[in-house]
Design an enzyme around this catalytic site. Structure first.
Site, mmCIF file in Angstrom:
data_model
loop_
_atom_site.group_PDB
_atom_site.id
_atom_site.type_symbol
_atom_site.label_atom_id
_atom_site.label_comp_id
_atom_site.label_asym_id
_atom_site.label_seq_id
_atom_site.Cartn_x
_atom_site.Cartn_y
_atom_site.Cartn_z
ATOM 1 N N ARG A 225 0.865 -1.180 0.000
ATOM 2 C CA ARG A 225 0.000 0.000 0.000
ATOM 3 C C ARG A 225 0.906 1.235 0.000
ATOM 4 O O ARG A 225 1.983 1.221 0.620
ATOM 5 C CB ARG A 225 -0.883 0.033 1.261
ATOM 6 C CG ARG A 225 -2.043 -0.947 1.260
ATOM 7 C CD ARG A 225 -3.120 -0.585 0.239
ATOM 8 N NE ARG A 225 -4.261 -1.477 0.268
ATOM 9 C CZ ARG A 225 -4.439 -2.509 -0.568
ATOM 10 N NH1 ARG A 225 -3.553 -2.805 -1.490
ATOM 11 N NH2 ARG A 225 -5.538 -3.246 -0.485
ATOM 12 N N GLU A 254 -3.223 7.691 -4.545
ATOM 13 C CA GLU A 254 -3.663 7.140 -5.834
ATOM 14 C C GLU A 254 -5.174 7.322 -6.024
ATOM 15 O O GLU A 254 -5.906 7.326 -5.029
ATOM 16 C CB GLU A 254 -3.283 5.654 -5.937
ATOM 17 C CG GLU A 254 -3.886 4.817 -4.840
ATOM 18 C CD GLU A 254 -3.372 3.382 -4.832
ATOM 19 O OE1 GLU A 254 -2.161 3.179 -4.913
ATOM 20 O OE2 GLU A 254 -4.215 2.488 -4.717
ATOM 21 N N HIS A 272 -1.673 0.395 -9.515
ATOM 22 C CA HIS A 272 -2.286 -0.498 -8.517
ATOM 23 C C HIS A 272 -3.066 -1.612 -9.238
ATOM 24 O O HIS A 272 -4.287 -1.685 -9.165
ATOM 25 C CB HIS A 272 -3.220 0.281 -7.568
ATOM 26 C CG HIS A 272 -3.593 -0.513 -6.348
ATOM 27 N ND1 HIS A 272 -3.969 0.069 -5.161
ATOM 28 C CD2 HIS A 272 -3.634 -1.853 -6.138
ATOM 29 C CE1 HIS A 272 -4.254 -0.874 -4.271
ATOM 30 N NE2 HIS A 272 -4.053 -2.056 -4.852
HETATM 31 C C1 8YV Z 1 -6.655 -4.907 -6.097
HETATM 32 C C2 8YV Z 1 -5.578 -5.170 -3.743
HETATM 33 O O1 8YV Z 1 -5.874 -4.150 -6.946
HETATM 34 O O2 8YV Z 1 -6.133 -7.288 -2.945
HETATM 35 C C3 8YV Z 1 -5.766 -6.157 -2.667
HETATM 36 O O3 8YV Z 1 -5.559 -5.809 -1.496
HETATM 37 O O4 8YV Z 1 -5.213 -4.071 -3.502
HETATM 38 C C4 8YV Z 1 -5.757 -5.588 -5.151
HETATM 39 O O5 8YV Z 1 -6.034 -6.892 -5.310
HETATM 40 C C5 8YV Z 1 -7.800 -4.120 -5.662
HETATM 41 O O6 8YV Z 1 -8.488 -4.627 -4.597
HETATM 42 C C6 8YV Z 1 -8.748 -3.983 -6.814
HETATM 43 O O7 8YV Z 1 -9.916 -4.538 -6.485
#
Ligand code: 8YV
Length: 306
Positions: A225, A254, A272
Site C-alpha cells: 500500500r 492514488e 495499482h
Molecule cells: C486490487 C488489492 O488491486 O487485494 C488487494 O488488497 O489491492 C488488489 O487486489 C484491488 O483490490 C482492486 O480490487
C-alpha cells in the site's frame, strides 16, 4: 428471495452479471436514485475508500465483501460496533501479485522502460548500445512482511538465484535470513520489496531513517500500500541518487500520483494493478460472491476479516 446488495466501484462492472445470478444488485455508479436502507451486503474493491457516512446510511448492512485481500479501506471499529461482518479474497490473487513484484524487480533492474524508449526514439541507431543494467543473479532481496504474498514472492525470487531475507514481527520457520531490525535489513540488501499489509500498523514504516540505510546501488519495490512508504522521503532519496531506483504499484494518494515521481527516469510506475489479470479478477469476484452466499446461509463468510 434474493438479498439486495450494492456494488461500490466501477472496477466491479465486468462481474456485475455474476453477482446478479445470486443477488438483487444495485451499483453506486448507476444514475438510479438509491435507497441505502435496502442493502444487506456491500461489495468494494481495495481501491474504494468507504466514505464514513455510508456506514450510517446503510442501516441494514450486514456484510462488507471485499474484492481484495487488503482491508485497510474498511473502518473495522465502526463495523464491530454495528455488527457488520467483513470478508476478503486471499489466496486467489497471491500468485499474480507476487509475479508483479518480480516483474517490477526485473524491469527496474534491467531498465526496461528506458530501454524500450531507447529503441523507440532511435537512440540505438544514433548512439549505439545503451548503458549496462543490473543483474539480479545472486543479489540480496529483503522482503518486508513475509505473509502469503511475501512467501510466494520469496519462492519465485529464489528461482532467480536471489538471496532471501525478511523483516517482520516474528521469525518464521524457514531458511531465510531474519531481521528483527528493518534498518539493518535495509542496509544489507540490494532490493527492498514491500509486501506487508497496509493500515495503521505499517503507516510510514519505510521512513526517512530506513531509506537512509539503503545503498545507492539498491532498489525499492512496493506492491503493498502507498501508505507504507513516506513518499516525500522516497522522492528525496531517489532525486539525490541515494537509492538507485523504485518500482511502485501503489501510491499515497492514488490514483493521483505525486508529479515529482512522474518526472523521474529511475522509477517504474504501475497503476495499482498487481491482481489485475483476467483470471485472478474473475476468481476474486467468484470468491467475494461465495463469501456473501456463505454469510447469508451460515452467518459467517469463507474468509473472515471481522
Ligand atoms: C486490487 C488489492 O488491486 O487485494 C488487494 O488488497 O489491492 C488488489 O487486489 C484491488 O483490490 C482492486 O480490487
Amino acid at each position: 428471495m434474493k438479498q439486495k446488495i450494492l456494488l461500490a466501484d466501477p472496477l466491479l462492472k465486468k462481474y456485475l452479471f455474476l453477482y446478479q445470478k445470486y443477488f438483487e444488485v444495485d451499483t453506486l455508479w448507476s444514475k438510479k436514485k438509491l435507497n441505502y436502507n435496502e442493502y444487506e451486503g456491500l461489495v468494494v474493491s481495495g481501491l474504494f475508500k468507504i466514505p464514513s457516512n455510508l456506514y450510517n446510511k446503510m442501516s441494514k448492512l450486514k456484510i462488507i465483501s471485499l474484492f481484495s485481500v487488503g482491508f485497510d479501506n474498511v473502518n473495522l471499529d465502526i463495523c464491530k460496533k454495528k455488527n457488520i461482518s467483513v470478508s476478503n479474497t486471499p489466496k486467489v490473487l497471491t500468485n499474480d501479485v507476487a509475479d508483479l513484484a518480480l516483474t517490477l524487480l526485473l524491469s527496474i533492474s534491467r531498465n526496461i522502460y528506458n530501454a524500450h524508449n531507447y529503441v523507440l526514439n532511435n537512440s540505438w541507431e544514433k548512439k549505439g548500445p545503451m548503458d549496462l543494467t543490473d543483474s539480479v543473479n545472486k543479489k540480496k532481496v529483503g522482503i518486508v512482511g513475509l505473509g502469503q504474498i511475501g512467501k510466494k514472492f520469496a519462492i519465485k525470487a529464489k528461482a532467480l538465484n536471489m538471496d532471501i531475507s525478511y523483516f517482520g514481527p516474528s521469525k518464521k520457520n524457514n531458511n531465510y535470513k531474519y531481521f528483527k531490525n528493518l534498518k539493518k535489513m535495509a542496509n544489507y540488501i540490494d532490493y527492498l520489496v514491500i509486501t506487508c499489509a497496509g493500515g495503521k500498523n505499517t503507516h510510514n514504516l519505510i521512513n526517512n531513517e530506513v531509506l537512509k540505510c539503503m545503498k545507492n546501488t539498491s532498489y525499492l519495490i512496493n506492491i503493498s500500500r502507498g501508505t507504507v512508504i513516506d513518499e516525500n522521503a522516497l522522492i528525496y532519496h531517489l532525486n539525490n541518487k541515494n537509492i538507485k531506483g523504485a518500482a511502485l504499484d501503489v501510491f499515497k494518494s492514488e490514483p493521483k500520483i505525486n508529479y515529482k515521481l512522474k518526472k523521474m527516469n529511475n522509477v517504474i510506475l504501475y497503476p495499482h494493478h498487481a491482481s489485475g489479470t483476467h483470471e485472478t479478477r474473475r476468481e476474486m469476484a467468484e470468491l467475494s460472491i461465495k463469501n456473501l452466499i456463505q454469510y447469508f446461509k451460515k452467518g459467517k463468510p469463507i474468509y473472515t476479516v471481522l
